[in-house]
Design a protein around this motif. Sequence first.
Motif, PDB file in Angstrom:
ATOM      1  N   ARG A  21       0.829  -1.212   0.000  1.00  0.00           N
ATOM      2  CA  ARG A  21       0.000   0.000   0.000  1.00  0.00           C
ATOM      3  C   ARG A  21       0.860   1.257   0.000  1.00  0.00           C
ATOM      4  O   ARG A  21       1.938   1.313   0.589  1.00  0.00           O
ATOM      5  CB  ARG A  21      -0.940   0.007   1.212  1.00  0.00           C
ATOM      6  N   THR A  22       0.312   2.296  -0.631  1.00  0.00           N
ATOM      7  CA  THR A  22       0.956   3.604  -0.662  1.00  0.00           C
ATOM      8  C   THR A  22       0.451   4.462   0.495  1.00  0.00           C
ATOM      9  O   THR A  22      -0.286   4.009   1.354  1.00  0.00           O
ATOM     10  CB  THR A  22       0.655   4.302  -2.001  1.00  0.00           C
ATOM     11  N   ASN A  23       0.863   5.728   0.492  1.00  0.00           N
ATOM     12  CA  ASN A  23       0.362   6.744   1.424  1.00  0.00           C
ATOM     13  C   ASN A  23       0.649   6.397   2.885  1.00  0.00           C
ATOM     14  O   ASN A  23      -0.149   6.688   3.773  1.00  0.00           O
ATOM     15  CB  ASN A  23      -1.148   6.967   1.219  1.00  0.00           C
ATOM     16  N   ASP A  24       1.787   5.753   3.138  1.00  0.00           N
ATOM     17  CA  ASP A  24       2.286   5.460   4.493  1.00  0.00           C
ATOM     18  C   ASP A  24       1.489   4.394   5.231  1.00  0.00           C
ATOM     19  O   ASP A  24       1.669   4.209   6.444  1.00  0.00           O
ATOM     20  CB  ASP A  24       2.356   6.733   5.353  1.00  0.00           C
ATOM     21  N   TYR A  25       0.573   3.679   4.560  1.00  0.00           N
ATOM     22  CA  TYR A  25      -0.023   2.491   5.161  1.00  0.00           C
ATOM     23  C   TYR A  25       1.029   1.381   5.234  1.00  0.00           C
ATOM     24  O   TYR A  25       1.907   1.277   4.371  1.00  0.00           O
ATOM     25  CB  TYR A  25      -1.185   1.971   4.319  1.00  0.00           C
ATOM     26  N   SER A  26       0.921   0.515   6.229  1.00  0.00           N
ATOM     27  CA  SER A  26       1.744  -0.688   6.266  1.00  0.00           C
ATOM     28  C   SER A  26       1.305  -1.654   5.174  1.00  0.00           C
ATOM     29  O   SER A  26       0.131  -1.703   4.800  1.00  0.00           O
ATOM     30  CB  SER A  26       1.631  -1.381   7.628  1.00  0.00           C
ATOM     31  N   SER A  27       2.240  -2.435   4.680  1.00  0.00           N
ATOM     32  CA  SER A  27       1.924  -3.497   3.740  1.00  0.00           C
ATOM     33  C   SER A  27       1.635  -4.786   4.511  1.00  0.00           C
ATOM     34  O   SER A  27       1.946  -4.903   5.700  1.00  0.00           O
ATOM     35  CB  SER A  27       3.081  -3.706   2.762  1.00  0.00           C
ATOM     36  N   ASN A  28       1.038  -5.766   3.823  1.00  0.00           N
ATOM     37  CA  ASN A  28       0.646  -7.017   4.466  1.00  0.00           C
ATOM     38  C   ASN A  28       1.225  -8.210   3.736  1.00  0.00           C
ATOM     39  O   ASN A  28       1.359  -8.202   2.507  1.00  0.00           O
ATOM     40  CB  ASN A  28      -0.885  -7.186   4.457  1.00  0.00           C
ATOM     41  N   PHE A  29       1.540  -9.257   4.505  1.00  0.00           N
ATOM     42  CA  PHE A  29       1.822 -10.583   3.960  1.00  0.00           C
ATOM     43  C   PHE A  29       0.543 -11.399   4.011  1.00  0.00           C
ATOM     44  O   PHE A  29      -0.201 -11.341   4.995  1.00  0.00           O
ATOM     45  CB  PHE A  29       2.908 -11.280   4.788  1.00  0.00           C
ATOM     46  N   ARG A  30       0.250 -12.155   2.943  1.00  0.00           N
ATOM     47  CA  ARG A  30      -0.997 -12.911   2.874  1.00  0.00           C
ATOM     48  C   ARG A  30      -0.735 -14.361   2.480  1.00  0.00           C
ATOM     49  O   ARG A  30       0.092 -14.642   1.605  1.00  0.00           O
ATOM     50  CB  ARG A  30      -1.947 -12.300   1.840  1.00  0.00           C
ATOM     51  N   VAL A  31      -1.458 -15.275   3.118  1.00  0.00           N
ATOM     52  CA  VAL A  31      -1.407 -16.678   2.756  1.00  0.00           C
ATOM     53  C   VAL A  31      -2.746 -17.304   3.119  1.00  0.00           C
ATOM     54  O   VAL A  31      -3.388 -16.898   4.100  1.00  0.00           O
ATOM     55  CB  VAL A  31      -0.244 -17.411   3.460  1.00  0.00           C
ATOM     56  N   GLY A  32      -3.193 -18.262   2.331  1.00  0.00           N
ATOM     57  CA  GLY A  32      -4.471 -18.888   2.636  1.00  0.00           C
ATOM     58  C   GLY A  32      -4.796 -20.002   1.671  1.00  0.00           C
ATOM     59  O   GLY A  32      -4.029 -20.305   0.744  1.00  0.00           O
ATOM     60  N   GLY A  33      -5.934 -20.625   1.899  1.00  0.00           N
ATOM     61  CA  GLY A  33      -6.358 -21.705   1.022  1.00  0.00           C
ATOM     62  C   GLY A  33      -7.764 -22.147   1.343  1.00  0.00           C
ATOM     63  O   GLY A  33      -8.369 -21.701   2.330  1.00  0.00           O
ATOM     64  N   GLU A  34      -8.280 -23.025   0.504  1.00  0.00           N
ATOM     65  CA  GLU A  34      -9.606 -23.562   0.745  1.00  0.00           C
ATOM     66  C   GLU A  34      -9.738 -24.965   0.179  1.00  0.00           C
ATOM     67  O   GLU A  34      -9.015 -25.360  -0.749  1.00  0.00           O
ATOM     68  CB  GLU A  34     -10.692 -22.648   0.192  1.00  0.00           C
ATOM     69  N   LEU A  35     -10.663 -25.699   0.786  1.00  0.00           N
ATOM     70  CA  LEU A  35     -10.950 -27.068   0.389  1.00  0.00           C
ATOM     71  C   LEU A  35     -12.439 -27.181   0.140  1.00  0.00           C
ATOM     72  O   LEU A  35     -13.248 -26.846   1.009  1.00  0.00           O
ATOM     73  CB  LEU A  35     -10.519 -28.042   1.492  1.00  0.00           C
ATOM     74  N   GLY A  36     -12.820 -27.625  -1.058  1.00  0.00           N
ATOM     75  CA  GLY A  36     -14.227 -27.727  -1.413  1.00  0.00           C
ATOM     76  C   GLY A  36     -14.603 -29.132  -1.847  1.00  0.00           C
ATOM     77  O   GLY A  36     -13.791 -29.851  -2.445  1.00  0.00           O
ATOM     78  N   HIS A  37     -15.838 -29.525  -1.548  1.00  0.00           N
ATOM     79  CA  HIS A  37     -16.322 -30.846  -1.938  1.00  0.00           C
ATOM     80  C   HIS A  37     -17.764 -30.722  -2.419  1.00  0.00           C
ATOM     81  O   HIS A  37     -18.586 -30.029  -1.802  1.00  0.00           O
ATOM     82  CB  HIS A  37     -16.255 -31.827  -0.765  1.00  0.00           C
ATOM     83  N   LYS A  38     -18.081 -31.413  -3.508  1.00  0.00           N
ATOM     84  CA  LYS A  38     -19.428 -31.403  -4.062  1.00  0.00           C
ATOM     85  C   LYS A  38     -20.258 -32.460  -3.330  1.00  0.00           C
ATOM     86  O   LYS A  38     -20.118 -33.663  -3.575  1.00  0.00           O
ATOM     87  CB  LYS A  38     -19.385 -31.679  -5.558  1.00  0.00           C
ATOM     88  N   ILE A  39     -21.131 -31.999  -2.410  1.00  0.00           N
ATOM     89  CA  ILE A  39     -21.842 -32.933  -1.538  1.00  0.00           C
ATOM     90  C   ILE A  39     -23.100 -33.495  -2.178  1.00  0.00           C
ATOM     91  O   ILE A  39     -23.594 -34.550  -1.770  1.00  0.00           O
ATOM     92  CB  ILE A  39     -22.174 -32.267  -0.192  1.00  0.00           C
ATOM     93  N   THR A  40     -23.646 -32.784  -3.162  1.00  0.00           N
ATOM     94  CA  THR A  40     -24.752 -33.304  -3.970  1.00  0.00           C
ATOM     95  C   THR A  40     -24.470 -32.940  -5.423  1.00  0.00           C
ATOM     96  O   THR A  40     -23.428 -32.355  -5.732  1.00  0.00           O
ATOM     97  CB  THR A  40     -26.121 -32.722  -3.545  1.00  0.00           C
ATOM     98  N   LYS A  41     -25.409 -33.222  -6.303  1.00  0.00           N
ATOM     99  CA  LYS A  41     -25.202 -32.955  -7.715  1.00  0.00           C
ATOM    100  C   LYS A  41     -24.928 -31.490  -7.995  1.00  0.00           C
ATOM    101  O   LYS A  41     -24.148 -31.154  -8.899  1.00  0.00           O
ATOM    102  CB  LYS A  41     -26.433 -33.417  -8.518  1.00  0.00           C
TER     103      LYS A  41
END
Length: 280
Positions: free
Chosen positions: A179-199
């Motif tokens: 980010r600009t304008n003197d905001y702190s920057s961020n480190f990001r990490v994540g994920g997701e797991l999906g399953h089709k439970i019906t049709k």
Amino acid sequence: MKNSIVILVFFISLSSFSQSPWVKDKGEFYTQLTYTTIPNYTDMFGDPDYSLFGEISDNTVQIYGEYGLSDKTTLILNVPLKVISIDGYESPFIDCSGDCSEDFNKTALGNIELGVKHNFYKKDWILSGQFSVESNTSSHDGFSGIRTGYDAYTFTPLFLAGRSFGKTYFQSFIGANIRTNDYSSNFRVGGELGHKITKRIWLIGFVDVVKSLRNGVLILPTQNTFTGLYVNDQEYGGFGLKTIGEITDNFGVNVGFGGAFFGNNVAKQVALNFGVYHKF
């Protein structure tokens, strides 16, 4: 509810797509309209936790779209409209007897985002890169302290990976918000797991971690710090569930919520999301 947290309103509704390594085919178009609400909160995560001077409801209506420029490259656009209200605000600067509370509300654009996603590898695993820019299109009301987005441009590079296992898929991302304008920057990490439970119904669990690098020296107006809206050094460790219902092959709905296991300068409240999508 006491240990829940807002997921900065965008993650729940967009994580299946904006952090997905899968790209659109050339000429394919996907659009999604979502409504996200963070209702009636007064407490914030911090060190220590702290309370606000009124009850805030933070709502977002946003249009998200993806378009296949080629079979390997996809254009991304996200346009958020913020609807924020403060009820029973009591200014700490006013010394009076009786009920001195006021109500405020503001409707304005948030940070409009434009990005591009490119697929580098597509066999068993899907590996892609993404780069997006959030423009400084938000607004700030100096009297109430309501802010509808970051007072900055945000540059977000991401590395994306995913794989499908029949009715189950996994996807993850790692990157940063610069980010600009003197905001702190961020480190990001994540994920997701999906399953089709019906049709036609998917059940999806996700995690999303944002850690501030604390490299910013931003000084915001005092009223803005009283609301805690888009202040500096926001961070969280989030988790949640969402469901996608495929009404037809090209049209569907999604519903989701998020919680957290830590946070800083973000609301102690769940974020609820409702959306509809269409593929062309």
